[in-house]
Design a protein around this motif. Sequence first.
Motif, PDB file in Angstrom:
ATOM      1  N   LEU A   1     -66.962  42.755  43.533  1.00 60.01           N
ATOM      2  CA  LEU A   1     -65.822  43.640  43.311  1.00 60.01           C
ATOM      3  C   LEU A   1     -65.434  44.332  44.608  1.00 60.01           C
ATOM      4  O   LEU A   1     -66.285  44.883  45.301  1.00 60.01           O
ATOM      5  CB  LEU A   1     -66.150  44.703  42.267  1.00 60.01           C
ATOM      6  CG  LEU A   1     -65.905  44.354  40.814  1.00 60.01           C
ATOM      7  CD1 LEU A   1     -66.828  43.270  40.337  1.00 60.01           C
ATOM      8  CD2 LEU A   1     -66.019  45.577  39.956  1.00 60.01           C
ATOM      9  N   ASP A   2     -64.143  44.319  44.925  1.00 56.59           N
ATOM     10  CA  ASP A   2     -63.628  45.096  46.047  1.00 56.59           C
ATOM     11  C   ASP A   2     -63.464  46.555  45.632  1.00 56.59           C
ATOM     12  O   ASP A   2     -63.496  47.462  46.454  1.00 56.59           O
ATOM     13  CB  ASP A   2     -62.279  44.541  46.512  1.00 56.59           C
ATOM     14  CG  ASP A   2     -62.372  43.097  46.988  1.00 56.59           C
ATOM     15  OD1 ASP A   2     -63.486  42.642  47.328  1.00 56.59           O
ATOM     16  OD2 ASP A   2     -61.335  42.410  47.000  1.00 56.59           O
ATOM     17  N   GLU A   3     -63.248  46.761  44.321  1.00 56.26           N
ATOM     18  CA  GLU A   3     -63.098  48.095  43.738  1.00 56.26           C
ATOM     19  C   GLU A   3     -63.352  47.973  42.245  1.00 56.26           C
ATOM     20  O   GLU A   3     -63.339  46.869  41.694  1.00 56.26           O
ATOM     21  CB  GLU A   3     -61.690  48.647  43.992  1.00 56.26           C
ATOM     22  CG  GLU A   3     -60.580  47.774  43.426  1.00 56.26           C
ATOM     23  CD  GLU A   3     -59.198  48.209  43.853  1.00 56.26           C
ATOM     24  OE1 GLU A   3     -59.084  49.205  44.595  1.00 56.26           O
ATOM     25  OE2 GLU A   3     -58.236  47.560  43.445  1.00 56.26           O
ATOM     26  N   GLY A   4     -63.585  49.092  41.569  1.00 55.76           N
ATOM     27  CA  GLY A   4     -63.815  49.056  40.130  1.00 55.76           C
ATOM     28  C   GLY A   4     -62.573  48.595  39.381  1.00 55.76           C
ATOM     29  O   GLY A   4     -61.452  48.657  39.900  1.00 55.76           O
ATOM     30  N   TRP A   5     -62.762  48.132  38.151  1.00 54.67           N
ATOM     31  CA  TRP A   5     -61.646  47.684  37.312  1.00 54.67           C
ATOM     32  C   TRP A   5     -61.773  48.396  35.970  1.00 54.67           C
ATOM     33  O   TRP A   5     -62.372  47.888  35.027  1.00 54.67           O
ATOM     34  CB  TRP A   5     -61.690  46.172  37.151  1.00 54.67           C
ATOM     35  CG  TRP A   5     -60.418  45.555  36.659  1.00 54.67           C
ATOM     36  CD1 TRP A   5     -59.152  45.917  36.996  1.00 54.67           C
ATOM     37  CD2 TRP A   5     -60.296  44.465  35.743  1.00 54.67           C
ATOM     38  NE1 TRP A   5     -58.248  45.112  36.359  1.00 54.67           N
ATOM     39  CE2 TRP A   5     -58.922  44.207  35.578  1.00 54.67           C
ATOM     40  CE3 TRP A   5     -61.209  43.688  35.053  1.00 54.67           C
ATOM     41  CZ2 TRP A   5     -58.432  43.210  34.755  1.00 54.67           C
ATOM     42  CZ3 TRP A   5     -60.730  42.684  34.229  1.00 54.67           C
ATOM     43  CH2 TRP A   5     -59.357  42.449  34.091  1.00 54.67           C
ATOM     44  N   PRO A   6     -61.218  49.610  35.872  1.00 55.17           N
ATOM     45  CA  PRO A   6     -61.436  50.434  34.683  1.00 55.17           C
ATOM     46  C   PRO A   6     -60.636  49.970  33.472  1.00 55.17           C
ATOM     47  O   PRO A   6     -59.566  49.380  33.592  1.00 55.17           O
ATOM     48  CB  PRO A   6     -60.947  51.815  35.131  1.00 55.17           C
ATOM     49  CG  PRO A   6     -59.873  51.504  36.125  1.00 55.17           C
ATOM     50  CD  PRO A   6     -60.376  50.275  36.860  1.00 55.17           C
ATOM     51  N   LEU A   7     -61.178  50.281  32.303  1.00 47.82           N
ATOM     52  CA  LEU A   7     -60.428  50.188  31.061  1.00 47.82           C
ATOM     53  C   LEU A   7     -59.633  51.482  30.976  1.00 47.82           C
ATOM     54  O   LEU A   7     -60.197  52.570  31.088  1.00 47.82           O
ATOM     55  CB  LEU A   7     -61.371  50.067  29.856  1.00 47.82           C
ATOM     56  CG  LEU A   7     -60.709  50.091  28.483  1.00 47.82           C
ATOM     57  CD1 LEU A   7     -59.847  48.851  28.286  1.00 47.82           C
ATOM     58  CD2 LEU A   7     -61.766  50.198  27.391  1.00 47.82           C
ATOM     59  N   GLU A   8     -58.342  51.361  30.811  1.00 45.39           N
ATOM     60  CA  GLU A   8     -57.460  52.518  30.709  1.00 45.39           C
ATOM     61  C   GLU A   8     -57.191  52.763  29.228  1.00 45.39           C
ATOM     62  O   GLU A   8     -56.851  51.834  28.495  1.00 45.39           O
ATOM     63  CB  GLU A   8     -56.156  52.187  31.446  1.00 45.39           C
ATOM     64  CG  GLU A   8     -55.171  53.307  31.554  1.00 45.39           C
ATOM     65  CD  GLU A   8     -53.969  52.884  32.372  1.00 45.39           C
ATOM     66  OE1 GLU A   8     -54.069  52.887  33.614  1.00 45.39           O
ATOM     67  OE2 GLU A   8     -52.941  52.553  31.769  1.00 45.39           O
ATOM     68  N   VAL A   9     -57.373  54.021  28.775  1.00 42.78           N
ATOM     69  CA  VAL A   9     -57.127  54.390  27.383  1.00 42.78           C
ATOM     70  C   VAL A   9     -56.196  55.590  27.380  1.00 42.78           C
ATOM     71  O   VAL A   9     -56.466  56.583  28.051  1.00 42.78           O
ATOM     72  CB  VAL A   9     -58.443  54.727  26.641  1.00 42.78           C
ATOM     73  CG1 VAL A   9     -58.166  55.061  25.184  1.00 42.78           C
ATOM     74  CG2 VAL A   9     -59.446  53.589  26.748  1.00 42.78           C
ATOM     75  N   LEU A  10     -55.103  55.465  26.627  1.00 40.27           N
ATOM     76  CA  LEU A  10     -54.133  56.552  26.514  1.00 40.27           C
ATOM     77  C   LEU A  10     -54.261  57.201  25.150  1.00 40.27           C
ATOM     78  O   LEU A  10     -54.208  56.510  24.127  1.00 40.27           O
ATOM     79  CB  LEU A  10     -52.716  56.029  26.711  1.00 40.27           C
ATOM     80  CG  LEU A  10     -52.477  55.521  28.130  1.00 40.27           C
ATOM     81  CD1 LEU A  10     -52.334  54.025  28.116  1.00 40.27           C
ATOM     82  CD2 LEU A  10     -51.302  56.198  28.742  1.00 40.27           C
TER      83      LEU A  10
ATOM     84  N   ARG B   1     -55.524  52.422  17.281  1.00 44.65           N
ATOM     85  CA  ARG B   1     -54.910  53.742  17.368  1.00 44.65           C
ATOM     86  C   ARG B   1     -54.438  54.073  18.786  1.00 44.65           C
ATOM     87  O   ARG B   1     -53.354  54.615  18.971  1.00 44.65           O
ATOM     88  CB  ARG B   1     -55.896  54.798  16.926  1.00 44.65           C
ATOM     89  CG  ARG B   1     -55.341  56.181  17.141  1.00 44.65           C
ATOM     90  CD  ARG B   1     -56.412  57.200  17.020  1.00 44.65           C
ATOM     91  NE  ARG B   1     -56.193  57.934  15.813  1.00 44.65           N
ATOM     92  CZ  ARG B   1     -57.108  58.689  15.247  1.00 44.65           C
ATOM     93  NH1 ARG B   1     -58.305  58.752  15.744  1.00 44.65           N
ATOM     94  NH2 ARG B   1     -56.842  59.383  14.185  1.00 44.65           N
ATOM     95  N   PHE B   2     -55.247  53.744  19.784  1.00 42.48           N
ATOM     96  CA  PHE B   2     -54.935  54.139  21.153  1.00 42.48           C
ATOM     97  C   PHE B   2     -54.529  52.941  22.004  1.00 42.48           C
ATOM     98  O   PHE B   2     -55.176  51.892  21.996  1.00 42.48           O
ATOM     99  CB  PHE B   2     -56.147  54.827  21.799  1.00 42.48           C
ATOM    100  CG  PHE B   2     -56.517  56.117  21.125  1.00 42.48           C
ATOM    101  CD1 PHE B   2     -55.649  57.193  21.117  1.00 42.48           C
ATOM    102  CD2 PHE B   2     -57.740  56.253  20.491  1.00 42.48           C
ATOM    103  CE1 PHE B   2     -55.978  58.380  20.489  1.00 42.48           C
ATOM    104  CE2 PHE B   2     -58.091  57.437  19.862  1.00 42.48           C
ATOM    105  CZ  PHE B   2     -57.209  58.507  19.862  1.00 42.48           C
ATOM    106  N   ARG B   3     -53.467  53.133  22.772  1.00 46.65           N
ATOM    107  CA  ARG B   3     -53.015  52.115  23.730  1.00 46.65           C
ATOM    108  C   ARG B   3     -54.092  51.998  24.813  1.00 46.65           C
ATOM    109  O   ARG B   3     -54.605  53.003  25.297  1.00 46.65           O
ATOM    110  CB  ARG B   3     -51.677  52.555  24.331  1.00 46.65           C
ATOM    111  CG  ARG B   3     -51.052  51.558  25.268  1.00 46.65           C
ATOM    112  CD  ARG B   3     -49.597  51.901  25.558  1.00 46.65           C
ATOM    113  NE  ARG B   3     -48.763  51.768  24.372  1.00 46.65           N
ATOM    114  CZ  ARG B   3     -48.329  50.607  23.882  1.00 46.65           C
ATOM    115  NH1 ARG B   3     -48.632  49.489  24.491  1.00 46.65           N
ATOM    116  NH2 ARG B   3     -47.589  50.579  22.807  1.00 46.65           N
ATOM    117  N   HIS B   4     -54.430  50.761  25.167  1.00 47.89           N
ATOM    118  CA  HIS B   4     -55.514  50.530  26.133  1.00 47.89           C
ATOM    119  C   HIS B   4     -55.297  49.200  26.848  1.00 47.89           C
ATOM    120  O   HIS B   4     -54.534  48.353  26.387  1.00 47.89           O
ATOM    121  CB  HIS B   4     -56.872  50.529  25.420  1.00 47.89           C
ATOM    122  CG  HIS B   4     -56.978  49.484  24.356  1.00 47.89           C
ATOM    123  ND1 HIS B   4     -56.416  49.646  23.101  1.00 47.89           N
ATOM    124  CD2 HIS B   4     -57.543  48.244  24.346  1.00 47.89           C
ATOM    125  CE1 HIS B   4     -56.640  48.567  22.374  1.00 47.89           C
ATOM    126  NE2 HIS B   4     -57.323  47.693  23.110  1.00 47.89           N
TER     127      HIS B   4
END
Length: 148
Positions: A60-69, A92-95
Amino acid sequence: QTAVYQEMRRVLEWWTAKRLVHSSTFGVRIYHRGSMLVNHVDRANTHLASAVIQVAQHDLDEGWPLEVLDADGNCAEVYLQPGEMVLYEGARFRHGRPMRFNGSDFANIFNHFRPMDWHGPGQSPNYDGRLDKDGYLIGDQHETKQEL
């Protein structure tokens, strides 16, 4: 795959305090450099309680997060290491992972469940007409989850 979803069912039943039915398991899914997962909301009839298990990641060059709204549009980024998992309410949540993956490969397993008495919106008498604007049961004794 059976052992994975059975263990995940136990974990998610503890987390939700509800009896759950397995809906689906996907993976191991392997993402490669340049991959992305557009933010989305999962199927409302089957993907109510979900888990992502981080299996592996390489170079990995950088982390790859799961985004949760959340319901108010606040964004949380969840970074996982191999062997870790995140629990979330996929219907329920956009991700997603809307930024491009910068690494060699990234492997996840996805598990989805629904409560035994949930048959989808408009088809679940124990829930219909009893959910607030954010999807929580009105008068539910459980605290609002803030695990994002």
